[in-house]
Design a protein around this motif. Sequence first.
Motif, mmCIF file in Angstrom:
data_model
loop_
_atom_site.group_PDB
_atom_site.id
_atom_site.type_symbol
_atom_site.label_atom_id
_atom_site.label_comp_id
_atom_site.label_asym_id
_atom_site.label_seq_id
_atom_site.Cartn_x
_atom_site.Cartn_y
_atom_site.Cartn_z
ATOM 1 N N HIS A 172 1.370 11.770 3.705
ATOM 2 C CA HIS A 172 0.396 12.838 3.459
ATOM 3 C C HIS A 172 -0.786 12.298 2.652
ATOM 4 C CE1 HIS A 172 3.721 15.503 4.621
ATOM 5 N NE2 HIS A 172 2.828 16.459 4.755
ATOM 6 N N ARG A 173 -0.483 11.464 1.662
ATOM 7 C CA ARG A 173 -1.539 10.907 0.810
ATOM 8 C C ARG A 173 -2.438 9.977 1.603
ATOM 9 N NH1 ARG A 173 3.147 9.951 -3.737
ATOM 10 N NH2 ARG A 173 3.400 12.178 -4.187
ATOM 11 N N LEU A 174 -1.839 9.185 2.476
ATOM 12 C CA LEU A 174 -2.630 8.286 3.301
ATOM 13 C C LEU A 174 -3.499 9.073 4.281
ATOM 14 C CD1 LEU A 174 -3.279 5.362 4.015
ATOM 15 C CD2 LEU A 174 -1.322 5.368 5.567
ATOM 16 N N ALA A 175 -2.930 10.095 4.898
ATOM 17 C CA ALA A 175 -3.709 10.933 5.817
ATOM 18 C C ALA A 175 -4.891 11.566 5.096
ATOM 19 C CB ALA A 175 -2.821 12.011 6.438
ATOM 20 N N GLU B 236 -1.288 13.143 -6.034
ATOM 21 C CA GLU B 236 0.127 13.195 -6.410
ATOM 22 C C GLU B 236 0.762 14.527 -6.031
ATOM 23 O OE1 GLU B 236 2.963 12.670 -10.374
ATOM 24 O OE2 GLU B 236 0.830 12.208 -10.480
ATOM 25 N N THR B 237 -0.048 15.580 -5.890
ATOM 26 C CA THR B 237 0.499 16.888 -5.541
ATOM 27 C C THR B 237 0.983 16.943 -4.095
ATOM 28 O OG1 THR B 237 -1.694 17.726 -4.938
ATOM 29 C CG2 THR B 237 -0.987 18.036 -7.223
ATOM 30 N N LEU C 7 0.830 -1.206 0.000
ATOM 31 C CA LEU C 7 0.000 0.000 0.000
ATOM 32 C C LEU C 7 0.862 1.252 0.000
ATOM 33 C CD1 LEU C 7 -2.763 1.412 0.268
ATOM 34 C CD2 LEU C 7 -2.577 1.102 2.746
ATOM 35 N N LEU C 8 1.856 1.308 0.886
ATOM 36 C CA LEU C 8 2.699 2.496 0.952
ATOM 37 C C LEU C 8 3.547 2.658 -0.298
ATOM 38 C CD1 LEU C 8 3.823 2.613 4.706
ATOM 39 C CD2 LEU C 8 1.915 3.785 3.583
ATOM 40 N N ARG C 9 3.986 1.545 -0.881
ATOM 41 C CA ARG C 9 4.750 1.646 -2.135
ATOM 42 C C ARG C 9 3.865 2.160 -3.263
ATOM 43 N NH1 ARG C 9 8.388 -3.605 -3.223
ATOM 44 N NH2 ARG C 9 9.245 -2.227 -4.846
ATOM 45 N N MET C 10 2.604 1.766 -3.286
ATOM 46 C CA MET C 10 1.674 2.304 -4.290
ATOM 47 C C MET C 10 1.551 3.812 -4.148
ATOM 48 S SD MET C 10 -1.665 -0.160 -4.349
ATOM 49 C CE MET C 10 -1.479 -1.879 -3.888
ATOM 50 N N LEU C 11 1.354 4.269 -2.889
ATOM 51 C CA LEU C 11 1.127 5.690 -2.655
ATOM 52 C C LEU C 11 2.400 6.516 -2.851
ATOM 53 C CD1 LEU C 11 -1.244 5.557 0.449
ATOM 54 C CD2 LEU C 11 -1.840 5.860 -1.963
ATOM 55 N N ALA C 12 3.557 5.866 -2.752
ATOM 56 C CA ALA C 12 4.825 6.565 -2.972
ATOM 57 C C ALA C 12 5.272 6.488 -4.422
ATOM 58 C CB ALA C 12 5.908 5.979 -2.070
ATOM 59 N N GLY C 13 4.532 5.767 -5.239
ATOM 60 C CA GLY C 13 4.970 5.466 -6.593
ATOM 61 C C GLY C 13 4.742 6.577 -7.606
ATOM 62 N N ALA C 14 4.910 6.207 -8.878
ATOM 63 C CA ALA C 14 4.871 7.185 -9.965
ATOM 64 C C ALA C 14 3.472 7.745 -10.206
ATOM 65 C CB ALA C 14 5.388 6.538 -11.252
ATOM 66 N N ASN C 15 2.439 6.980 -9.897
ATOM 67 C CA ASN C 15 1.069 7.441 -10.157
ATOM 68 C C ASN C 15 0.150 7.035 -9.010
ATOM 69 O OD1 ASN C 15 -1.431 8.165 -11.185
ATOM 70 N ND2 ASN C 15 -0.968 7.460 -13.259
ATOM 71 N N PRO C 16 0.257 7.732 -7.860
ATOM 72 C CA PRO C 16 -0.579 7.368 -6.715
ATOM 73 C C PRO C 16 -2.073 7.514 -6.982
ATOM 74 C CG PRO C 16 0.541 9.448 -6.314
ATOM 75 C CD PRO C 16 1.141 8.868 -7.554
ATOM 76 N N ASN C 17 -2.433 8.437 -7.886
ATOM 77 C CA ASN C 17 -3.853 8.580 -8.184
ATOM 78 C C ASN C 17 -4.422 7.338 -8.864
ATOM 79 O OD1 ASN C 17 -4.060 11.532 -7.434
ATOM 80 N ND2 ASN C 17 -5.995 11.209 -8.511
ATOM 81 N N TYR D 30 -4.931 21.123 2.373
ATOM 82 C CA TYR D 30 -5.966 22.041 1.878
ATOM 83 C C TYR D 30 -5.846 22.275 0.376
ATOM 84 C CZ TYR D 30 -7.353 23.292 6.642
ATOM 85 O OH TYR D 30 -7.819 23.260 7.923
ATOM 86 N N SER D 31 -4.660 22.055 -0.179
ATOM 87 C CA SER D 31 -4.467 22.294 -1.613
ATOM 88 C C SER D 31 -5.333 21.365 -2.455
ATOM 89 C CB SER D 31 -2.996 22.111 -1.986
ATOM 90 O OG SER D 31 -2.605 20.745 -1.835
ATOM 91 N N LEU D 32 -5.778 20.238 -1.880
ATOM 92 C CA LEU D 32 -6.593 19.290 -2.641
ATOM 93 C C LEU D 32 -8.081 19.590 -2.579
ATOM 94 C CD1 LEU D 32 -4.989 15.782 -2.041
ATOM 95 C CD2 LEU D 32 -4.574 17.421 -3.831
ATOM 96 N N GLU D 33 -8.472 20.485 -1.697
ATOM 97 C CA GLU D 33 -9.900 20.759 -1.519
ATOM 98 C C GLU D 33 -10.410 21.659 -2.647
ATOM 99 O OE1 GLU D 33 -11.648 19.241 0.459
ATOM 100 O OE2 GLU D 33 -10.356 18.520 2.060
ATOM 101 N N ALA D 34 -11.230 21.105 -3.510
ATOM 102 C CA ALA D 34 -11.769 21.885 -4.635
ATOM 103 C C ALA D 34 -12.729 22.959 -4.139
ATOM 104 C CB ALA D 34 -12.473 20.948 -5.617
ATOM 105 N N GLU D 35 -13.498 22.626 -3.115
ATOM 106 C CA GLU D 35 -14.480 23.575 -2.571
ATOM 107 C C GLU D 35 -14.159 23.812 -1.100
ATOM 108 O OE1 GLU D 35 -18.377 22.098 -3.283
ATOM 109 O OE2 GLU D 35 -18.138 22.035 -5.460
ATOM 110 N N ARG D 36 -13.253 24.750 -0.849
ATOM 111 C CA ARG D 36 -12.860 25.037 0.523
ATOM 112 C C ARG D 36 -13.896 25.911 1.204
ATOM 113 N NH1 ARG D 36 -7.212 25.359 -1.508
ATOM 114 N NH2 ARG D 36 -7.560 27.536 -2.018
ATOM 115 N N THR D 37 -14.090 25.683 2.508
ATOM 116 C CA THR D 37 -14.921 26.580 3.296
ATOM 117 C C THR D 37 -14.181 27.906 3.458
ATOM 118 O OG1 THR D 37 -13.940 25.828 5.368
ATOM 119 C CG2 THR D 37 -15.893 24.629 4.576
ATOM 120 N N HIS D 38 -14.896 28.909 3.979
ATOM 121 C CA HIS D 38 -14.266 30.211 4.190
ATOM 122 C C HIS D 38 -13.049 30.080 5.103
ATOM 123 C CE1 HIS D 38 -13.610 34.413 5.023
ATOM 124 N NE2 HIS D 38 -13.794 34.203 6.312
#
Length: 431
Positions: free
Chosen positions: A251-254, A244-245, A200-210, A339-347
């Motif tokens: 961070h991705r797992l969290a 991936e960003t 699992l962690l190798r997947m998330l650390a890999g070239a295309n985690p998405n 927060y950078s991943l949140e498309a619709e952030r609250t105020h």
Amino acid sequence: MPEKLEAGALEVIRRLTDNGFEAYMVGGCVRDKCLGRKVKDYDIATAARPEQVQSLFKRTIPTGLQHGTVTVLIDRVPYEVTTFRKEGDYEGYRRPSEVEYIDSLHEDLQRRDFTMNAMALDRYGRLIDPFGGQDDLREKRLRCVGCAEERFREDALRMLRCLRFAAEYGLEPEPETWSALLRMKPLLGHIAMERVQAELLRMLAGANPNLAVELLCKSGVLEHTKLKLRLASIAEGKPWPDVETLPDELHRLAYMYIRIGATPEQAEADMRHLACSKQQTDNVRLMVAAYEQLRHEAVETAMPDGEDLPEVREWLKRQWLLAAIRYGRDTLRSVHKLYSLEAERTHSQSVWAAEGRVWLDAMPVSEVSELAVSGQALLRKFAPAKPGPWLGRLLAALLEDTALGKLLNEPESLLKAAEAYYEQIRENPCR
């Protein structure tokens, strides 16, 4: 260095072949060379028996004699050399019950998981590819060697490796392989959780985690692990943003836990089930906990014309800095990235995303050890008072007011403020 690494592998192969034993580069190094990717290590398969390999090289390590593997050191670089073998029935859907040494490269390659991993290179760079691995790579196809169901029944971990390889190399599992994976995924209940964690962690650390997350969702494999995981519910809900960003796999797992609405306690329980390290577990739990606290504390108030009320912005700054004290400045930097991943952030999230990093960088202190006075200095000041809970409360009060900019982080200022805090604590010892 890559050339030196390959030169060492060729030296091992030359010495074996010069002494009458077939020997080839095999597995991942051949696959990566075919793809033009950097090769991290070289594995070698040979007709020589382990004791014959040991006799031909000055420095060897018997790393896996029960499986026919000897590690050969060339200029201090390790190369795993494994005798051609075939395997008996598998035990526990993971490992062969016995290994039999053989003289056939073809039969050795035949026991491997995927066609792209069942290729070999001889000392002259000639490719041996009996199962069409190169064509599969060219067609962006991931295919099991022989019967996919048999390969997954032999070793159920191969199903997770299938997803990881597909994501890492941008391959699509061919229909028979994918269908077999969906049929056989309940066998993952036999696989040790630390092996699940590693994949699992190798997947998330890999070239295309998405793509890894997409395949995990699509396959539903996490629903069948030996211990139940809250993470299995990632298959539900909306499409995923671009994880991936984010800077790394933790961070991705969290973010995955945040996305599925897991509590810090649920994330921690999962991490323990997965046999993650204490540091990995703490990092993920703190990110989830800080994110959750800030979400609950958020105030969604803005002026009618869209401008922030100053008092609301100040309140949001206070909550952000208090979270940094509680969870650590580094954790809040991580939350800022999430927060950078949140498309619709609250105020409130928009304010924290815009200002949070600046506030953290300007924060004079975030933990007691950064204060210009120590616990020992306070004990000397308030002697003959003895150490006790009051001291922790006093240091916490000094830390909060210094972090929020109400006090200068200077001994004189802190000791003067400590006098007032100390009197308050004496008057209200239970608070």
